[in-house]
Design a protein around this motif. Structure first.
Motif, short mmCIF file in Angstrom:
data_model
loop_
_atom_site.label_atom_id
_atom_site.label_comp_id
_atom_site.label_asym_id
_atom_site.label_seq_id
_atom_site.Cartn_x
_atom_site.Cartn_y
_atom_site.Cartn_z
N VAL A 78 0.80 -1.28 0.01
CA VAL A 78 0.21 -0.10 0.22
C VAL A 78 0.73 1.15 -0.02
O VAL A 78 1.84 1.34 0.62
N VAL A 79 0.65 2.46 -0.52
CA VAL A 79 0.78 3.60 -0.65
C VAL A 79 -0.26 4.33 -0.60
O VAL A 79 -1.28 4.14 -0.94
N ILE A 80 0.02 5.66 -0.11
CA ILE A 80 -0.96 6.61 0.28
C ILE A 80 -0.93 7.68 -0.85
O ILE A 80 0.21 7.98 -1.31
N ALA A 81 -2.28 7.98 -1.25
CA ALA A 81 -2.15 9.13 -2.22
C ALA A 81 -3.54 9.93 -1.99
O ALA A 81 -4.33 9.59 -1.19
N SER A 82 -3.43 10.95 -2.64
CA SER A 82 -4.53 12.27 -2.50
C SER A 82 -5.90 11.39 -2.94
O SER A 82 -6.01 10.82 -3.99
N PRO A 83 -7.09 11.54 -2.10
CA PRO A 83 -8.26 11.17 -2.52
C PRO A 83 -8.55 11.91 -3.92
O PRO A 83 -9.20 11.19 -4.78
N THR A 84 -8.56 13.00 -4.15
CA THR A 84 -8.59 13.86 -5.27
C THR A 84 -8.10 13.07 -6.57
O THR A 84 -8.64 12.76 -7.44
N GLU A 85 -6.83 12.89 -6.26
CA GLU A 85 -5.99 12.25 -7.48
C GLU A 85 -6.32 10.85 -7.83
O GLU A 85 -6.47 10.51 -8.83
N ILE A 86 -6.70 10.20 -6.82
CA ILE A 86 -7.40 8.79 -7.04
C ILE A 86 -8.67 8.83 -7.79
O ILE A 86 -8.64 8.02 -8.73
N ARG A 87 -9.20 9.84 -7.25
CA ARG A 87 -10.56 9.79 -7.95
C ARG A 87 -10.56 10.50 -9.39
O ARG A 87 -11.34 9.85 -10.36
N GLU A 88 -9.63 11.32 -9.53
CA GLU A 88 -9.38 11.72 -11.08
C GLU A 88 -8.81 10.46 -11.83
O GLU A 88 -9.06 10.60 -13.07
N ALA A 89 -7.88 9.65 -11.23
CA ALA A 89 -7.18 8.50 -12.03
C ALA A 89 -8.29 7.50 -12.25
O ALA A 89 -8.33 7.10 -13.26
N ILE A 90 -9.32 7.41 -11.28
CA ILE A 90 -10.53 6.35 -11.59
C ILE A 90 -11.12 6.79 -12.82
O ILE A 90 -11.64 6.10 -13.69
N ASP A 91 -11.64 8.30 -12.96
CA ASP A 91 -12.52 8.66 -13.92
C ASP A 91 -11.37 8.56 -15.24
O ASP A 91 -12.21 8.32 -16.61
N LYS A 92 -10.15 8.78 -15.17
CA LYS A 92 -9.58 8.76 -16.25
C LYS A 92 -9.32 7.19 -16.81
O LYS A 92 -9.55 7.07 -18.10
#
Length: 594
Positions: A132-146
């Motif tokens: 596991v690595v930690i990442a920004s929730p906003t960046e994760i959601r943007e990556a999911i949408d991408k």
């Protein structure tokens, strides 16, 4: 330990930020005051106030959690084969995304790296060791949408509606994009319910039904709310619904798409919607009925791509399939398929016609409505309102030089008599009846006024069927029960018992069930399969028909001759791991002893 550590860390987050020199005491007090008034997470409040960046907060938390921090914006492209390891539903629900894989180690970027339950589930789901690595929730959601495509939810669309005026210009007939899917919608002109958010809600309802393999959409009005339900694998499941004030607008939208009269709200109406999702055409049969609190709309999904045309895929047991295939090749006679609405009769008949469809055969059908279009088959849509009934259409068919005729349903004496005459004059006729089992069709014809000698001389085979839900292959698990617990359900065929073959002695049965997972929408089932009762008319059975014997007597005689009942066919499906005991009990009735 991990959970206690997480709770402790969350309580001390403000203190740790102050100790690290990232936050001032006054800033923390202000954030805590906002949290007391409005709730929410302290970290999110601090970011919203501008006291620290989301990236800075994530990097700090990563150091405290003992995991690495990563910026997904600077990470680069995630390989497609890595993305496919974790299902999209898990990714969205847990706010995480797989970013790399080396051997048996899968690296996951998470907003909450101490979500132990999520990491444990990922290990079981993927069979990999999870790092596991930690990442920004906003960046994760943007990556999911991408990578997975943006996903609109009903709640998000309702929020849009709330912010939009009721006089928004119409958008009927336009092309709507939802994620990577394109839906070209029929219907022209603007109506009272044509504001853009309502159009998007209607599109979303149709698209979600297609993606979830739903067979029906129910839009039902009540006094203060509306209810939306999808029928998934034969069972209704409630979905998030927009507010009641949008009901009339949604009904009007569906009416426009189905080319119905939006001004008529007192009478039932029927129509059809054809939409294109990517390169796939899907039809919806639309039924609108007035109720006490407004109009109820039911849309039945008719997807030709999902039509099974191979008889071996329908679910018949081998011996029943052999009898069925033998009789559909006979040159004349009547073959009846029985069962309640939604039991798969249409699929069986279409599959049968597709099997028999050769250039040297003239096949004609009359249906209400025509659900699927078969290449090379003449199909007629019944129109009782203008006099084109099953009976009149069937009468006309006899002048069209047919070899095989299919009548959607024998509903009355006139249709039954014409079907019998067609069989007597050398035609093979297929039709349906609503009865509980195969022998019950004989009684039903008798109740219609058909003479027993006509039934005995024309009916060559009767099939009864039901649909059972299939256990999800992604979460299927075995379990054992004592063989004695199965005694009240039915007889156990040879070869399924463990630990001996005699009575008692610790005999067990290995059965299967679904643990419930994201792939099956947490139901434990995915897809449906038919169970069949195939009764070929033998000389003995014809004699019972001529004697006006009861359906019970006919059924017992057919069973002695080797017919598998619906309950016996379902038992085989349970013991072979296809479905569950719960499904068996839901769709079949117990058999009386021979």
């Amino acid at each position: 330990m991990a959970r206690r550590y997480t709770a402790s860390l969350k309580r001390r987050l403000g203190e740790l930020l102050i100790e690290a020199g990232i936050l001032e005491k006054e800033q923390l007090q202000q954030a805590l005051e906002i949290q007391r008034r409005s709730g929410g997470k302290l970290g999110r409040i601090l970011v919203d106030l501008g006291y620290l960046s989301e990236e800075g907060l994530m990097a700090f938390l990563g150091k405290q959690f003992g995991v690495g921090y990563i910026s997904l914006a600077q990470f680069g492209e995630i390989p497609e084969e890595v993305l496919h390891i974790v299902p999209e539903g898990v990714v969205r629900r847990q706010t995480l995304i797989p970013i790399a894989r080396e051997g048996k180690t899968l690296t996951i970027a998470m907003a909450d790296p101490l979500n132990v339950l999520a990491t444990d589930d990922l290990k079981l789901l993927t069979g990999c060791d999870v790092e596991v690595v930690i990442a920004s929730p906003t960046e994760i959601r943007e990556a999911i949408d991408k990578y997975y495509g943006p996903k609109e939810s009903m709640e998000e669309l309702v929020e849009v509606v709330e912010r939009t005026s009721e006089n928004h210009p119409g958008t009927a007939g336009r092309t709507v994009e939802v994620g990577e899917e394109t839906i070209e919608l029929g219907g022209e002109g603007a109506g009272s319910g044509e504001d853009a958010p309502v159009v998007r809600i209607a599109n979303l309802l149709l698209l979600n039904a297609i993606q979830n393999n739903a067979s029906d959409i129910h839009l039902e009005p009540f006094e203060k709310a509306i209810r939306i339900r999808y029928r998934l694998d034969g069972v209704l499941h409630e979905q998030p619904a927009p507010p009641k004030k949008l009901h009339n607008a949604l009904v009007s939208r569906f009416k426009i798409m189905a080319q119905l009269d939006i001004a008529e709200r007192r009478l039932p109406q029927d129509g059809r919607i054809k939409i294109r999702v990517s390169q796939r055409e899907v039809d919806f049969r639309v039924s609108v009925v007035p109720t006490v609190y407004g109009e109820k709309v039911v849309l039945r999904l008719l997807d030709t791509s999902g039509l099974r045309v191979d008889l071996t895929q329908l679910g018949m047991e081998p011996e029943a399939l052999a009898i069925f295939q033998k009789h559909i090749e006979l040159p004349f006679g009547i073959i009846l398929d029985t069962g309640p609405t939604g039991s798969g009769k249409s699929t069986t008949l279409y599959s049968t016609l597709a099997t028999l469809n050769f250039p040297d055969r003239n096949i004609i059908t009359i249906e209400d409505p025509v659900e699927y279009h078969l290449e090379g088959v003449t199909q007629v849509h019944a129109r009782p309102d203008i006099g084109l009934t099953f009976a009149s259409g069937l009468r006309a068919f006899l002048r069209q030089d047919p070899d095989i005729i299919m009548v959607g349903e024998i509903r009355d004496t006139e249709t039954a008599e014409i079907a019998i005459n067609a069989a007597l004059t050398g035609h093979l006729v297929f039709s349906t009846l609503h009865t509980n089992d195969a022998p019950g069709a004989v009684t039903r014809l008798s109740n219609m006024g058909i003479e027993p000698f006509l039934t005995a001389s024309t009916v060559i085979m009767i099939v009864a069927q039901r649909l059972v839900r299939v256990i999800c292959t992604h979460c299927k698990e075995p379990y054992e029960i004592p063989a004695s617990a199965f005694a009240n359900i039915g007889a156990i065929p040879d070869g399924y018992l463990q630990n001996g073959t005699g009575e008692g002695g610790g005999q067990t049965l290995t059965l299967y069930r679904g643990k419930r997972c994201d792939q099956c929408a947490e139901t434990g089932y995915r897809g449906r399969l038919g169970i069949f009762e195939v009764m070929a008319m033998s000389d003995e059975l014809r004699e019972f028909v001529l004697q006006r014997a009861s359906s019970h007597t006919i059924k017992q005689a057919a069973r002695r001759a080797g017919m598998l009942t619906l309950r016996e066919a379902a038992i085989r499906k349970v013991l072979s791991g296809v479905t569950t005991i719960e499904e068996l009990l839901r769709v079949t009735a117990p058999d009386e002893p021979l």
